[in-house]
Design an enzyme around this catalytic site. Sequence first.
Site, PDB file in Angstrom:
ATOM      1  N   TYR A   1      43.335  69.300  52.337  1.00 45.46           N
ATOM      2  CA  TYR A   1      42.710  70.257  51.246  1.00 45.46           C
ATOM      3  C   TYR A   1      41.180  70.306  51.222  1.00 45.46           C
ATOM      4  CZ  TYR A   1      41.633  72.081  46.506  1.00 45.46           C
ATOM      5  OH  TYR A   1      41.064  72.824  45.569  1.00 45.46           O
TER       6      TYR A   1
ATOM      7  N   ASP B   1      35.235  66.998  56.508  1.00 49.29           N
ATOM      8  CA  ASP B   1      35.013  67.107  55.154  1.00 49.29           C
ATOM      9  C   ASP B   1      35.095  65.699  54.614  1.00 49.29           C
ATOM     10  OD1 ASP B   1      36.986  69.108  52.520  1.00 49.29           O
ATOM     11  OD2 ASP B   1      35.731  67.360  52.450  1.00 49.29           O
TER      12      ASP B   1
ATOM     13  N   LYS C   1      31.775  64.998  45.000  1.00 49.87           N
ATOM     14  CA  LYS C   1      32.251  63.765  44.207  1.00 49.87           C
ATOM     15  C   LYS C   1      31.102  62.610  43.963  1.00 49.87           C
ATOM     16  CE  LYS C   1      36.935  64.605  45.377  1.00 49.87           C
ATOM     17  NZ  LYS C   1      37.830  65.300  44.430  1.00 49.87           N
TER      18      LYS C   1
END
Length: 429
Positions: free
Chosen positions: A144, A239, A267
């Site tokens: 994702y 990613d 994050k």
Amino acid sequence: MDATNSQDLFQRALKVIPGGVNSPVRACKSVGAAPLFIDRADGPHIFDADGNRFIDYIGSWGPMILGHRHPAVIAAISGVLNRGTSFGAPIDLEIRLAELVIDAFPSVEMIRMVNSGTEATMSAIRLARAVTEREMVIKFDGCYHGSADTLLVAAGSGVATLGIPGSPGIPESVAQRTLSLPFNDMACIQRVMKEQGEKIACIIVEPIAGNMGLVTPIVGFLEVLRELSQKYGSILIFDEVMTGFRVALGGAQALYGIRPDLTCFGKIIGGGLPVGAYGGRRDLMEHIAPQGSVYQAGTLSGNPIAMAAGIATLEQIRKDGFYESLEKKTERLSTGFADAADKAGIAAKVGHVGSMLGLFFTDQEVKNFDDAKTCDLDRFAGFYNGLRANGIYIAPSQFEVLFVSAAHQAEDIDETIRAAEVVLKELSV
Ligand code: KE4
């Protein structure tokens, strides 16, 4: 456990916010629970609207590696408030955060701050398409990368057929520019690149997957992606929104010794404030406006409060011994979960990389999304709800991971293991 206030708040939220939440996974639908509304957090603990205390292993889905309300982060945010909240103009703090990321990631020579992981991956792909003048993107099933159209694409019917929209509202024409292949399948990516490599703008991958549960790359997989992207002139994008500064100071690329062309962050680099970033080779990043012609922009990109929180966080995690101590705690928790499942006679695969922990209710090795889907989702739901009733807060989905923070103490880990033993014993009958 009283959840009256959470229930009341949820009913109110449902009237004005789709599903009552501002991000779908928080609705706890896949585990048949209602979301807890959180009142406050401190260190490894969160406290819900009814005053119940939980040991938190979501950590805001990754950012809270220091634990909640770390004094250095709170001080940095409070301090910058004296200067203001947002100027829409360059500030010194943006340079400092960029330097801290670049210092930890040798493959990153230049970086652009954005406000989320989605913006980071979306922009990295636009850059890859611009510099290669190609349109096709390769991603992997179960990985994702945020909710941009190009990446919300499921695997096509055949393994290498064109992608299908992963959500209503995504045009076929967009989905068909993305190929989603099985993670860890070297033969497949080699075949597809042999057939279509000249059309591939980029390969984007979670180098350690954390969105199908925790799935590590098999030996050679990341190297093959590096070689193939080199051979066919495609851009390799790691990613590391989740793994960056999580699995090691230099992320997964440091652990595996792979140098991607571009890396996406999120994050942890915001320390709990909205920050994403993408960066990499200078010759690529110089195409980004206003230096180059590839447009990407954001009103709040690099805002002082988010930069201050990110800087304070990275300055803490750079300290000697930070990752070793996190690893020890996570190892203890991982072993505790595995022993508890064993004692209860329940099939489970438990593993961790750094302070990222995965637990699958299956007796199979999990090497890709199809394997992950063999898990006993009902059992996971029982595990989630049982732990929650015992004051332990994990992600409400088999396809997420647990995060241990520097604030988790031995007694928190031990309390969690005891709760797991009780819950798994109940589930085994
Ligand atoms: P955001 O746009 O949510 O900041 O980042 C998207 C993203 C990109 N790449 C990876 C590897 C990610 O894990 C994420 C977001 N992670 C999810 C949970 N695994 C965020 C939680 C949510 O969607 O609410």
